[in-house]
Design a protein around this motif. Sequence first.
Motif, PDB file in Angstrom:
ATOM      1  N   GLU A  36      -6.784 -21.501 -21.320  1.00 54.00           N
ATOM      2  CA  GLU A  36      -7.951 -22.441 -21.238  1.00 54.00           C
ATOM      3  C   GLU A  36      -7.950 -23.455 -20.273  1.00 54.00           C
ATOM      4  N   PHE A  37      -6.711 -23.755 -19.559  1.00 50.26           N
ATOM      5  CA  PHE A  37      -6.169 -24.965 -18.943  1.00 50.26           C
ATOM      6  C   PHE A  37      -7.166 -25.064 -17.442  1.00 50.26           C
ATOM      7  N   VAL A  38      -7.273 -23.811 -17.028  1.00 54.49           N
ATOM      8  CA  VAL A  38      -7.881 -23.889 -15.607  1.00 54.49           C
ATOM      9  C   VAL A  38      -9.375 -24.250 -15.924  1.00 54.49           C
ATOM     10  N   GLU A  39     -10.083 -23.715 -16.920  1.00 53.19           N
ATOM     11  CA  GLU A  39     -11.535 -24.050 -17.065  1.00 53.19           C
ATOM     12  C   GLU A  39     -11.596 -25.722 -17.470  1.00 53.19           C
ATOM     13  N   SER A  40     -10.375 -26.110 -18.340  1.00 52.03           N
ATOM     14  CA  SER A  40     -10.430 -27.430 -18.734  1.00 52.03           C
ATOM     15  C   SER A  40     -10.623 -28.083 -17.730  1.00 52.03           C
ATOM     16  N   VAL A  41      -9.733 -27.984 -16.516  1.00 49.32           N
ATOM     17  CA  VAL A  41      -9.679 -28.829 -15.344  1.00 49.32           C
ATOM     18  C   VAL A  41     -10.622 -28.781 -14.517  1.00 49.32           C
ATOM     19  N   VAL A  42     -11.326 -27.550 -14.294  1.00 49.50           N
ATOM     20  CA  VAL A  42     -12.538 -27.321 -13.641  1.00 49.50           C
ATOM     21  C   VAL A  42     -13.628 -28.182 -14.266  1.00 49.50           C
ATOM     22  N   SER A  43     -13.693 -28.204 -15.551  1.00 51.24           N
ATOM     23  CA  SER A  43     -14.912 -28.879 -16.211  1.00 51.24           C
ATOM     24  C   SER A  43     -14.644 -30.390 -16.018  1.00 51.24           C
ATOM     25  N   LYS A  44     -13.586 -30.893 -15.745  1.00 50.27           N
ATOM     26  CA  LYS A  44     -13.215 -32.287 -15.511  1.00 50.27           C
ATOM     27  C   LYS A  44     -13.708 -32.796 -14.139  1.00 50.27           C
ATOM     28  N   ILE A  45     -13.803 -31.928 -13.250  1.00 49.35           N
ATOM     29  CA  ILE A  45     -14.064 -32.306 -11.947  1.00 49.35           C
ATOM     30  C   ILE A  45     -15.644 -32.673 -11.698  1.00 49.35           C
TER      31      ILE A  45
END
Lengths: 172, 188
Positions: free
Chosen positions: A61-70
């Motif tokens: 879930e790391f990728v989605e987690s980063v993208v959601s913080k953008i």
Amino acid sequence: MSKRHLTDDELQSCLGGDFLDNREWIETHLQVCEHCREALAQYQELCSELSRDVGFELPPEFVESVVSKIPEPTAAISRKGFVSLLASIFGLAAGFTALGYFTDLRPLLGFAEHIRQQMTSLIISVFSSFSLLFSALNMNTHLLLYVAMVLALTLMLDHIVLHRKRPVFHIK
Amino acid sequence: MTDDKALAGRILAGDKGAFRTLVERYQRLVSHIVFRMIPNDTDREDVCQEVFIKVYENLSGFRFESKISTWIARIAYNTSVSHLEKIKAHLYDSICPDNEPFQELSDNNILPDEYTQTRDLSLRLAREIDRLPVLYGTILSLYHLEGMSYNEIRQIMQLPEGTVKSYLFRARKLLKKRLSISYQREEL
């Protein structure tokens, strides 16, 4: 030929292929010395082990987690922004018209006219000074003026169009 | 490089999908640096996230004078260094000169039983790398796992190329020594 064993640096230089100056001697020595061959084999085994993936894995879930913080990039020149710009211009025009209608602006206009005259004479004198300078240098004043205007216009367009198109990021 | 340039262009145009691709492409690289440098499990993921947010923030200023992987790795390295500074960890601790005896380095804090428990060479190696100075471990990761050149590592870690090479040699020398000691113990 020296009977010493290979130094550690000499052994490691064989690993990456970046041999030292005595490459020929190293290669010849390795052919005859069992001890150094074994030491090199140990290094080769170590390197192959070091190149194996160590399993440093981030959770799925790391990728989605980063993208959601953008943050969302701000729009270039949005329709909403254009409408608000038009509204501001109209608002200002209406305000000035009302000001002119309800108040006596003649003293103010007189002062503005005085400033305009002063500025015009200043610009003319500066321009004529430059004209004199350019003619002394054998340069075409009008051509230079056009070039300056084109440059100014290009800069303005770059600032308004290109620069504003770049997204601006703000991290909360 | 061209592909990365196109990807960066799409990200700058506001395409979040392109950014997702970038994260997927470089998360392995970032994790190799961050996991080597940050000792605390709970902080590692946060630092990785911070790295990618910095990449996003600063992408418009990146001029492709180097590979994007080198640039991202440098951000990962600098972010990890800042984190270590925050938690007061010492980046240069125990980087020993060549003539320092290995016995001291190899014997500390390791119980003999641990060696018999970790028979697998990979596990033993991972354990030994964790005991190396942070800079050594990072250089080993960049060189062996990421296949980077001395020059790329120099750019990432802002160290002279000779120092990078020297640290790499020392790190491998230490590991070889320590692993051979552990083998000997097992044989006994």
